[in-house]
Design a protein around this motif. Sequence first.
Motif, PDB file in Angstrom:
ATOM      1  N   TYR A 169      29.227  47.552  40.506  1.00  0.00           N
ATOM      2  CA  TYR A 169      30.632  47.920  40.887  1.00  0.00           C
ATOM      3  C   TYR A 169      31.433  46.424  39.520  1.00  0.00           C
ATOM      4  CZ  TYR A 169      35.008  49.311  42.032  1.00  0.00           C
ATOM      5  OH  TYR A 169      36.479  49.382  42.451  1.00  0.00           O
ATOM      6  N   VAL A 170      31.068  45.156  40.400  1.00  0.00           N
ATOM      7  CA  VAL A 170      32.355  45.049  39.459  1.00  0.00           C
ATOM      8  C   VAL A 170      31.602  44.147  38.444  1.00  0.00           C
ATOM      9  CG1 VAL A 170      32.651  43.885  41.601  1.00  0.00           C
ATOM     10  CG2 VAL A 170      30.696  42.481  40.594  1.00  0.00           C
ATOM     11  N   VAL A 171      30.364  44.527  37.372  1.00  0.00           N
ATOM     12  CA  VAL A 171      30.566  43.739  36.811  1.00  0.00           C
ATOM     13  C   VAL A 171      30.049  45.220  35.878  1.00  0.00           C
ATOM     14  CG1 VAL A 171      28.165  44.261  35.050  1.00  0.00           C
ATOM     15  CG2 VAL A 171      28.073  42.579  37.087  1.00  0.00           C
ATOM     16  N   ASP A 172      30.493  46.836  35.699  1.00  0.00           N
ATOM     17  CA  ASP A 172      30.640  47.960  35.589  1.00  0.00           C
ATOM     18  C   ASP A 172      32.541  47.763  35.100  1.00  0.00           C
ATOM     19  OD1 ASP A 172      28.268  48.902  35.027  1.00  0.00           O
ATOM     20  OD2 ASP A 172      28.497  49.852  37.369  1.00  0.00           O
ATOM     21  N   HIS A 173      33.136  47.389  35.715  1.00  0.00           N
ATOM     22  CA  HIS A 173      34.752  46.893  35.526  1.00  0.00           C
ATOM     23  C   HIS A 173      34.482  45.919  34.276  1.00  0.00           C
ATOM     24  CE1 HIS A 173      36.805  49.992  38.044  1.00  0.00           C
ATOM     25  NE2 HIS A 173      35.590  49.696  39.279  1.00  0.00           N
ATOM     26  N   GLY A 190      36.513  46.207  31.018  1.00  0.00           N
ATOM     27  CA  GLY A 190      37.686  45.812  31.038  1.00  0.00           C
ATOM     28  C   GLY A 190      38.749  46.719  31.642  1.00  0.00           C
ATOM     29  N   THR A 191      38.188  46.882  32.516  1.00  0.00           N
ATOM     30  CA  THR A 191      39.660  47.015  34.003  1.00  0.00           C
ATOM     31  C   THR A 191      39.160  45.790  35.187  1.00  0.00           C
ATOM     32  OG1 THR A 191      37.549  48.723  34.325  1.00  0.00           O
ATOM     33  CG2 THR A 191      38.951  49.514  33.467  1.00  0.00           C
ATOM     34  N   THR A 192      39.076  44.789  34.610  1.00  0.00           N
ATOM     35  CA  THR A 192      38.783  43.636  36.387  1.00  0.00           C
ATOM     36  C   THR A 192      40.422  43.875  36.941  1.00  0.00           C
ATOM     37  OG1 THR A 192      39.694  42.129  34.487  1.00  0.00           O
ATOM     38  CG2 THR A 192      37.012  42.619  34.987  1.00  0.00           C
ATOM     39  N   ASP A 193      41.251  44.689  35.956  1.00  0.00           N
ATOM     40  CA  ASP A 193      42.264  44.392  37.364  1.00  0.00           C
ATOM     41  C   ASP A 193      42.461  45.489  38.332  1.00  0.00           C
ATOM     42  OD1 ASP A 193      42.232  47.202  35.065  1.00  0.00           O
ATOM     43  OD2 ASP A 193      44.451  46.900  35.470  1.00  0.00           O
ATOM     44  N   ARG A 194      41.630  46.645  38.494  1.00  0.00           N
ATOM     45  CA  ARG A 194      41.360  46.971  39.204  1.00  0.00           C
ATOM     46  C   ARG A 194      40.780  46.727  40.856  1.00  0.00           C
ATOM     47  NH1 ARG A 194      41.837  52.416  40.132  1.00  0.00           N
ATOM     48  NH2 ARG A 194      40.010  52.396  40.523  1.00  0.00           N
ATOM     49  N   LEU A 195      39.668  45.110  40.232  1.00  0.00           N
ATOM     50  CA  LEU A 195      39.299  44.112  40.702  1.00  0.00           C
ATOM     51  C   LEU A 195      39.445  43.772  42.080  1.00  0.00           C
ATOM     52  CD1 LEU A 195      36.457  43.051  38.909  1.00  0.00           C
ATOM     53  CD2 LEU A 195      35.781  45.200  40.138  1.00  0.00           C
ATOM     54  N   LYS A 196      40.341  44.194  42.780  1.00  0.00           N
ATOM     55  CA  LYS A 196      41.499  44.545  44.462  1.00  0.00           C
ATOM     56  C   LYS A 196      40.271  44.538  45.640  1.00  0.00           C
ATOM     57  CE  LYS A 196      44.674  43.507  41.463  1.00  0.00           C
ATOM     58  NZ  LYS A 196      44.594  42.008  40.887  1.00  0.00           N
ATOM     59  N   GLY A 197      40.866  43.797  46.406  1.00  0.00           N
ATOM     60  CA  GLY A 197      39.965  43.619  47.441  1.00  0.00           C
ATOM     61  C   GLY A 197      40.435  45.553  48.119  1.00  0.00           C
ATOM     62  N   VAL A 257      33.477  39.663  53.121  1.00  0.00           N
ATOM     63  CA  VAL A 257      32.384  38.622  53.632  1.00  0.00           C
ATOM     64  C   VAL A 257      31.425  39.135  52.721  1.00  0.00           C
ATOM     65  CG1 VAL A 257      30.463  38.933  55.421  1.00  0.00           C
ATOM     66  CG2 VAL A 257      33.932  38.584  55.857  1.00  0.00           C
ATOM     67  N   GLU A 258      31.449  39.994  52.278  1.00  0.00           N
ATOM     68  CA  GLU A 258      30.055  40.591  51.467  1.00  0.00           C
ATOM     69  C   GLU A 258      30.736  39.682  50.090  1.00  0.00           C
ATOM     70  OE1 GLU A 258      27.931  42.121  52.067  1.00  0.00           O
ATOM     71  OE2 GLU A 258      28.580  42.528  54.142  1.00  0.00           O
ATOM     72  N   ALA A 259      31.551  39.352  50.261  1.00  0.00           N
ATOM     73  CA  ALA A 259      31.654  38.639  48.508  1.00  0.00           C
ATOM     74  C   ALA A 259      30.988  37.567  48.668  1.00  0.00           C
ATOM     75  CB  ALA A 259      33.227  38.538  47.717  1.00  0.00           C
ATOM     76  N   GLY A 260      31.231  36.606  50.238  1.00  0.00           N
ATOM     77  CA  GLY A 260      30.358  35.538  50.119  1.00  0.00           C
ATOM     78  C   GLY A 260      28.997  35.232  50.488  1.00  0.00           C
ATOM     79  N   ARG A 261      28.646  37.021  50.571  1.00  0.00           N
ATOM     80  CA  ARG A 261      27.039  36.802  50.485  1.00  0.00           C
ATOM     81  C   ARG A 261      25.797  36.748  49.368  1.00  0.00           C
ATOM     82  NH1 ARG A 261      26.638  41.610  55.763  1.00  0.00           N
ATOM     83  NH2 ARG A 261      27.421  39.342  57.373  1.00  0.00           N
ATOM     84  N   LEU A 262      27.380  37.750  47.676  1.00  0.00           N
ATOM     85  CA  LEU A 262      26.548  37.650  47.497  1.00  0.00           C
ATOM     86  C   LEU A 262      26.329  36.556  46.038  1.00  0.00           C
ATOM     87  CD1 LEU A 262      25.600  39.992  44.589  1.00  0.00           C
ATOM     88  CD2 LEU A 262      28.336  39.703  44.300  1.00  0.00           C
ATOM     89  N   ARG A 263      27.471  36.047  46.411  1.00  0.00           N
ATOM     90  CA  ARG A 263      27.759  34.724  46.055  1.00  0.00           C
ATOM     91  C   ARG A 263      26.519  33.857  46.168  1.00  0.00           C
ATOM     92  NH1 ARG A 263      33.284  34.732  47.166  1.00  0.00           N
ATOM     93  NH2 ARG A 263      34.869  35.066  46.130  1.00  0.00           N
ATOM     94  N   THR A 264      26.146  33.918  47.520  1.00  0.00           N
ATOM     95  CA  THR A 264      24.893  33.174  48.076  1.00  0.00           C
ATOM     96  C   THR A 264      23.809  34.009  47.218  1.00  0.00           C
ATOM     97  OG1 THR A 264      25.871  32.844  50.194  1.00  0.00           O
ATOM     98  CG2 THR A 264      23.698  32.519  50.455  1.00  0.00           C
ATOM     99  N   LYS A 265      23.759  34.923  47.665  1.00  0.00           N
ATOM    100  CA  LYS A 265      22.639  35.922  46.606  1.00  0.00           C
ATOM    101  C   LYS A 265      22.548  35.222  44.825  1.00  0.00           C
ATOM    102  CE  LYS A 265      21.043  38.392  50.447  1.00  0.00           C
ATOM    103  NZ  LYS A 265      19.702  38.708  50.935  1.00  0.00           N
ATOM    104  N   GLY A 278      37.270  33.190  44.939  1.00  0.00           N
ATOM    105  CA  GLY A 278      38.977  33.638  44.806  1.00  0.00           C
ATOM    106  C   GLY A 278      39.115  33.882  43.782  1.00  0.00           C
ATOM    107  N   SER A 279      38.717  34.626  43.248  1.00  0.00           N
ATOM    108  CA  SER A 279      38.745  36.024  42.309  1.00  0.00           C
ATOM    109  C   SER A 279      37.577  37.264  43.000  1.00  0.00           C
ATOM    110  CB  SER A 279      37.819  35.367  41.049  1.00  0.00           C
ATOM    111  OG  SER A 279      38.240  36.517  39.868  1.00  0.00           O
ATOM    112  N   TYR A 280      37.663  38.443  42.621  1.00  0.00           N
ATOM    113  CA  TYR A 280      36.921  39.482  42.465  1.00  0.00           C
ATOM    114  C   TYR A 280      36.210  39.860  40.754  1.00  0.00           C
ATOM    115  CZ  TYR A 280      37.728  39.851  47.637  1.00  0.00           C
ATOM    116  OH  TYR A 280      37.998  39.580  48.475  1.00  0.00           O
ATOM    117  N   ALA A 281      36.512  39.358  40.292  1.00  0.00           N
ATOM    118  CA  ALA A 281      36.213  39.391  37.912  1.00  0.00           C
ATOM    119  C   ALA A 281      34.961  38.400  38.606  1.00  0.00           C
ATOM    120  CB  ALA A 281      37.461  39.171  38.332  1.00  0.00           C
ATOM    121  N   PRO A 282      33.712  39.387  37.847  1.00  0.00           N
ATOM    122  CA  PRO A 282      32.108  38.733  37.765  1.00  0.00           C
ATOM    123  C   PRO A 282      32.746  37.253  36.274  1.00  0.00           C
ATOM    124  CG  PRO A 282      32.384  40.572  36.831  1.00  0.00           C
ATOM    125  CD  PRO A 282      33.067  40.595  37.706  1.00  0.00           C
ATOM    126  N   SER A 283      31.855  35.966  36.026  1.00  0.00           N
ATOM    127  CA  SER A 283      31.693  35.298  35.275  1.00  0.00           C
ATOM    128  C   SER A 283      30.393  35.343  34.957  1.00  0.00           C
ATOM    129  CB  SER A 283      31.700  33.819  35.592  1.00  0.00           C
ATOM    130  OG  SER A 283      31.730  32.879  34.380  1.00  0.00           O
TER     131      SER A 283
END
Length: 588
Positions: free
Chosen positions: A32-36, A40-47, A71-79, A100-105
Amino acid sequence: MAPPEAIRTQVERITASDVFRRADRQCRFLRYVVDHSLAGTTDRLKGFTIGLDVFDRDSSFDPNLDSIVRVEAGRLRTKLRDYYQDPGRQDPILIDLPRGSYAPSISRREEQAAPLEGRIARRAVRGSIAVLPFRNLSDAAEQEYFCDGLTDTVITALARNRHLKVISLTSVMRYKKGQLSIPDIGAELNVAHILEGTVLHDGNQVRVSAQLIEAETDHHIWAEAFERDIAGVMRVQRDIADLISAQLIRELLPEGTPESQPPVKPDAYEVYLLGRGYRRRLTRDGIEKAARCFKQAISLDMNFAAAYGAAASCYCVLGSFGFELEPPENLIPVGLEYSRRAMELDPGQVEPMVYTAIMTLKYEWNWKEAERLFKAALALSPNDSVTHLQYSLYFESLGRFADAIDQAEQGRQIAPLSTEANMYLAWQLHQDGRDDEARSRLLWTLDLNPDFWAAHWGLGHVYLAESRVQEAVASFRKAVASGGGYVMPLQGLGYAHAAAGDRDAALGVIAQLEELGRTQYVSPCIPATIHAGLGDADRCFACLELAFQLRSRSMAWLNVTREYADLRSDPRFVELIRRIGIPGGASP
């Protein structure tokens, strides 16, 4: 940023890994976050939005009260961290979810490279070496084949030393343009030493300069220059190989210098090197031109052992080496004659021994003799990637998939950037039922070469095993469009159509094969597989009987071909296995 298609491929590689295997929420979150990001719609990546779209919360969802997204964002970072520490440690694209962000690097690995010292210290292997393509200093562009041939012969000479890990020619040729530094090449190939050199060709004289470099420090250990008549070039490569070997294993007892071979006539050697250049193209035209060059070299020097061995390899490729471009009975006996003559002239040659083993297995169906030859070839040259990869096929034919994987992995370690070596390993993983690993390896291979037909073909088989039939059809179509595989991708495509229940499409592929058969050879095993998929046992066995009479190379693998699983209890199948002589008889 990397191209969008490459990023999507990386996402699929990550989600197919063991790390993410049972992490459905994290896989969905990542996609989901990569597709956004790509849209170019990372502005939609809100909780709030993520809670609704990814985790199926309703419009009453309040991210301040319900912490599922955090919680799931933290798990995703760990994985993601766990993934890149092990299975993805060499992946070309890095994806992270910054705190601090849901926009992927998203970045290429070279853009996020670790400090050079850390990379080398972590990865360099003692006693390992890569021979970079020798550079042509002559004005004549046609001398490139001479430089490539010299690179090839030095690698072959070094690979005979069991104390060294020598990177294959396939993996080093990508550095011919010299765009990376020595330390960076050492890090990519996991080697401690690099050999680079130049060739200046002037009439019947050749000057070869070589330098042995410590990859981590870019420190020159030694340099040497050799000036010889062209007739002595084979002696030059042995001199270089012996010096490098002595430098790298000075604390060990050297294996000894190979016995000198009779000097080769200069014109024969030039034609031979030209043929090796043609052969590396791995196309039908290239192999046929190479065979003509090698036969010409033999006519110029009847005692030129290496030319006999190289000619044997061409007949093997054309008649049995995967593609089966011509009827095996027309070519393989000739190839065996060339290889046996090569071994008579020089028993220390690895190439004719390996190709004799291949032809003995695929055409003569003599497992015992093939195994003896593979073992002898590895004893002579443990670092020959082709031997390991072909030996993996021997074990596969017997259903010994763990041994097949072991040999394929050894071949891949010698040629880590070879698309073929990675394909061999992926195929054996697939045959062992480890399709997640196979898929990841194939996707990584497609990053190396997006047009590599065999990787698309392999993915098609993986998707069939996973009952993802439409994706299998799409992959086989890509393999057909990529070219290079001749009729093999059509075999997979026809079977996939049959598996999808599209009988008309499957019959259409059979009709296409029949039309091709009017102007070129098509192995009967190709339509046999499609008939098996259609449930037409009688037509399948009619094709297999013809394949038996022609001694098709595919028959040696009949017992482990998944497409024939429903036919194994048929008395005709059991009898066919008996006639071929596959050890152990028909599989249950």
